[in-house]
Design a protein around this motif. Structure first.
Motif, PDB file in Angstrom:
ATOM      1  N   UNK A  63       0.816  -1.221   0.000  1.00  0.00           N
ATOM      2  CA  UNK A  63       0.000   0.000   0.000  1.00  0.00           C
ATOM      3  C   UNK A  63       0.848   1.268   0.000  1.00  0.00           C
ATOM      4  N   UNK A  64       2.169   1.101   0.031  1.00  0.00           N
ATOM      5  CA  UNK A  64       3.111   2.225   0.084  1.00  0.00           C
ATOM      6  C   UNK A  64       2.907   3.062   1.344  1.00  0.00           C
ATOM      7  N   UNK A  65       2.611   2.365   2.428  1.00  0.00           N
ATOM      8  CA  UNK A  65       2.475   3.010   3.733  1.00  0.00           C
ATOM      9  C   UNK A  65       3.622   2.618   4.658  1.00  0.00           C
ATOM     10  N   UNK A  66       4.574   1.879   4.134  1.00  0.00           N
ATOM     11  CA  UNK A  66       5.695   1.384   4.933  1.00  0.00           C
ATOM     12  C   UNK A  66       6.628   2.531   5.295  1.00  0.00           C
ATOM     13  N   UNK A  67       6.919   2.666   6.591  1.00  0.00           N
ATOM     14  CA  UNK A  67       7.780   3.745   7.066  1.00  0.00           C
ATOM     15  C   UNK A  67       9.247   3.363   6.896  1.00  0.00           C
ATOM     16  N   UNK A  68      10.082   4.286   6.440  1.00  0.00           N
ATOM     17  CA  UNK A  68      11.493   3.970   6.184  1.00  0.00           C
ATOM     18  C   UNK A  68      12.219   3.350   7.371  1.00  0.00           C
ATOM     19  N   UNK A  69      11.991   3.868   8.564  1.00  0.00           N
ATOM     20  CA  UNK A  69      12.703   3.340   9.723  1.00  0.00           C
ATOM     21  C   UNK A  69      12.173   1.988  10.178  1.00  0.00           C
ATOM     22  N   UNK A  70      11.061   1.540   9.600  1.00  0.00           N
ATOM     23  CA  UNK A  70      10.529   0.223   9.941  1.00  0.00           C
ATOM     24  C   UNK A  70      11.238  -0.901   9.189  1.00  0.00           C
ATOM     25  N   UNK A  71      12.301  -0.570   8.476  1.00  0.00           N
ATOM     26  CA  UNK A  71      13.062  -1.606   7.777  1.00  0.00           C
ATOM     27  C   UNK A  71      13.560  -2.680   8.737  1.00  0.00           C
ATOM     28  N   UNK A  72      13.670  -2.322  10.016  1.00  0.00           N
ATOM     29  CA  UNK A  72      14.082  -3.312  11.018  1.00  0.00           C
ATOM     30  C   UNK A  72      13.179  -4.540  10.993  1.00  0.00           C
ATOM     31  N   UNK A  73      11.923  -4.335  10.640  1.00  0.00           N
ATOM     32  CA  UNK A  73      10.975  -5.449  10.618  1.00  0.00           C
ATOM     33  C   UNK A  73      11.322  -6.477   9.545  1.00  0.00           C
ATOM     34  N   UNK A  74      12.142  -6.082   8.590  1.00  0.00           N
ATOM     35  CA  UNK A  74      12.498  -6.979   7.491  1.00  0.00           C
ATOM     36  C   UNK A  74      13.830  -7.678   7.722  1.00  0.00           C
ATOM     37  N   UNK A  75      14.468  -7.387   8.846  1.00  0.00           N
ATOM     38  CA  UNK A  75      15.750  -8.004   9.168  1.00  0.00           C
ATOM     39  C   UNK A  75      15.549  -8.967  10.332  1.00  0.00           C
ATOM     40  N   UNK A  76      15.593 -10.266  10.084  1.00  0.00           N
ATOM     41  CA  UNK A  76      15.334 -11.234  11.160  1.00  0.00           C
ATOM     42  C   UNK A  76      16.367 -11.191  12.273  1.00  0.00           C
ATOM     43  N   UNK A 168       9.739   9.082  -2.330  1.00  0.00           N
ATOM     44  CA  UNK A 168       9.387   8.030  -3.288  1.00  0.00           C
ATOM     45  C   UNK A 168       8.044   7.397  -2.919  1.00  0.00           C
ATOM     46  N   UNK A 169       7.747   7.337  -1.637  1.00  0.00           N
ATOM     47  CA  UNK A 169       6.480   6.751  -1.205  1.00  0.00           C
ATOM     48  C   UNK A 169       5.302   7.545  -1.755  1.00  0.00           C
ATOM     49  N   UNK A 170       5.423   8.858  -1.749  1.00  0.00           N
ATOM     50  CA  UNK A 170       4.355   9.690  -2.302  1.00  0.00           C
ATOM     51  C   UNK A 170       4.209   9.463  -3.807  1.00  0.00           C
ATOM     52  N   UNK A 171       5.342   9.285  -4.494  1.00  0.00           N
ATOM     53  CA  UNK A 171       5.293   9.032  -5.939  1.00  0.00           C
ATOM     54  C   UNK A 171       4.687   7.665  -6.240  1.00  0.00           C
ATOM     55  N   UNK A 172       5.044   6.674  -5.429  1.00  0.00           N
ATOM     56  CA  UNK A 172       4.538   5.323  -5.674  1.00  0.00           C
ATOM     57  C   UNK A 172       3.028   5.254  -5.487  1.00  0.00           C
ATOM     58  N   UNK A 173       2.497   6.107  -4.626  1.00  0.00           N
ATOM     59  CA  UNK A 173       1.047   6.147  -4.451  1.00  0.00           C
ATOM     60  C   UNK A 173       0.341   6.571  -5.734  1.00  0.00           C
ATOM     61  N   UNK A 174       1.058   7.282  -6.604  1.00  0.00           N
ATOM     62  CA  UNK A 174       0.490   7.701  -7.890  1.00  0.00           C
ATOM     63  C   UNK A 174       0.861   6.732  -9.013  1.00  0.00           C
ATOM     64  N   UNK A 175       1.600   5.661  -8.673  1.00  0.00           N
ATOM     65  CA  UNK A 175       1.965   4.669  -9.677  1.00  0.00           C
ATOM     66  C   UNK A 175       3.304   4.894 -10.341  1.00  0.00           C
ATOM     67  N   UNK A 176       4.119   5.806  -9.814  1.00  0.00           N
ATOM     68  CA  UNK A 176       5.421   6.092 -10.412  1.00  0.00           C
ATOM     69  C   UNK A 176       6.536   5.521  -9.541  1.00  0.00           C
ATOM     70  N   UNK A 177       7.431   4.736 -10.161  1.00  0.00           N
ATOM     71  CA  UNK A 177       8.524   4.092  -9.430  1.00  0.00           C
ATOM     72  C   UNK A 177       9.899   4.502  -9.956  1.00  0.00           C
ATOM     73  N   UNK A 178       9.929   5.344 -10.975  1.00  0.00           N
ATOM     74  CA  UNK A 178      11.198   5.697 -11.618  1.00  0.00           C
ATOM     75  C   UNK A 178      12.094   6.549 -10.730  1.00  0.00           C
ATOM     76  N   UNK A 179      11.529   7.188  -9.707  1.00  0.00           N
ATOM     77  CA  UNK A 179      12.309   8.081  -8.863  1.00  0.00           C
ATOM     78  C   UNK A 179      13.410   7.403  -8.076  1.00  0.00           C
ATOM     79  N   UNK A 180      13.297   6.090  -7.869  1.00  0.00           N
ATOM     80  CA  UNK A 180      14.341   5.377  -7.129  1.00  0.00           C
ATOM     81  C   UNK A 180      15.681   5.420  -7.859  1.00  0.00           C
ATOM     82  N   UNK A 181      15.660   5.592  -9.153  1.00  0.00           N
ATOM     83  CA  UNK A 181      16.901   5.551  -9.937  1.00  0.00           C
ATOM     84  C   UNK A 181      17.589   6.908 -10.037  1.00  0.00           C
TER      85      UNK A 181
END
Length: 249
Positions: A63-76, A168-181
């Motif tokens: 849903x592109x609601x993931x908070x940047x500092x919550x990346x800890x949740x993805x590291x076991x 980038x999260x705001x852009x992804x909500x509109x369907x754009x992902x090119x900003x990561x590059x």
């Protein structure tokens, strides 16, 4: 005049005299058809592809609601401590996330997982172009962060990353992902410029004799080591393989 008519008559009989030889054009190389025997992500749900990640976290990413500092949740291997984090959003105050991300390596591992989830979500939709854009952007962004970490203080790079991700999260909500590059010059000016690594710190980092534990586990694959540690086997000392691949008994 007679000579001109004779030449014209000869030209009509021999078109090759007036028409240049056709340039031979080599056909472009043909690429083979892409073949894969792996199961398509379209046949699996995100929870099935990433069973170690909470479904609620996967939903936040989708849903592109993931908070940047919550990346800890993805590291076991990380002990997630939300209480140690300040509130961070597009209008939030600056934060200190170095307790959970003391080094670039601590951010890199879950960040690659985040991109894997995002790319799998795009692939599940059948949109090949979006899947490529996300994969390409992820590779460019990780390379960009690696370069920044070598030039600037880690705390400054971490702040840059969080605000970059929020944009980038705001852009992804509109369907754009090119900003990561693409690097964000405004954020670079705000957070990184003026926070260059001291030369003594760089020399200390590059000249460290401390062995990289992550390399020996197989999770640190970037050379030179982003944390300035030595990539060598802890068991035999060889630099051509990590401890997990060591054959010495």
């Amino acid at each position: 005049m007679t000579m001109f008519r004779a030449f014209a008559a000869l030209a009509n009989q021999s078109p090759g005299l007036t028409t240049p030889l056709a340039t031979q054009v080599n056909p472009p190389p043909s690429f083979p058809a892409f073949i894969s025997t792996d199961q398509s992500p379209a046949g699996k749900s995100l929870p099935a592809l990433f069973p170690a990640i909470e479904t609620s976290t996967l939903l936040d990413i989708a849903r592109h609601e993931f908070r940047p500092l919550d990346l800890c949740k993805l590291d076991p291997t990380s002990k997630f401590r939300r209480a140690d984090m300040e509130r961070t959003d597009s209008n939030g105050t600056r934060f200190t996330g170095t307790k959970d991300y003391p080094t670039f390596h601590n951010l890199l591992i879950p960040l690659t997982t985040y991109f894997s989830v995002l790319q799998a979500f795009a692939a599940s939709s059948g949109d090949a172009h979006a899947t490529f854009v996300i994969g390409h952007g992820a590779a460019r962004y990780i390379s960009h962060l690696t370069s920044l970490n070598q030039k600037y203080e880690w705390t400054a790079v971490l702040q840059y990353h969080v605000h970059f991700h929020l944009s980038r999260r705001q852009e992804m909500l509109t369907g754009s992902y090119a900003g990561w590059a693409r690097p964000d010059d405004l954020l670079l000016t705000e957070f990184c410029l003026g926070n260059a690594r001291a030369m003594s710190s760089v020399r200390k980092s590059t000249g460290s004799s401390e062995t990289c534990f992550a390399y020996n586990k197989g999770s640190c694959t970037i050379s030179p080591c982003p944390d300035g540690r030595v990539h060598k086997c802890r068991k035999c000392g060889a630099k051509d393989h990590p401890e997990k691949d060591c054959k010495k008994t």
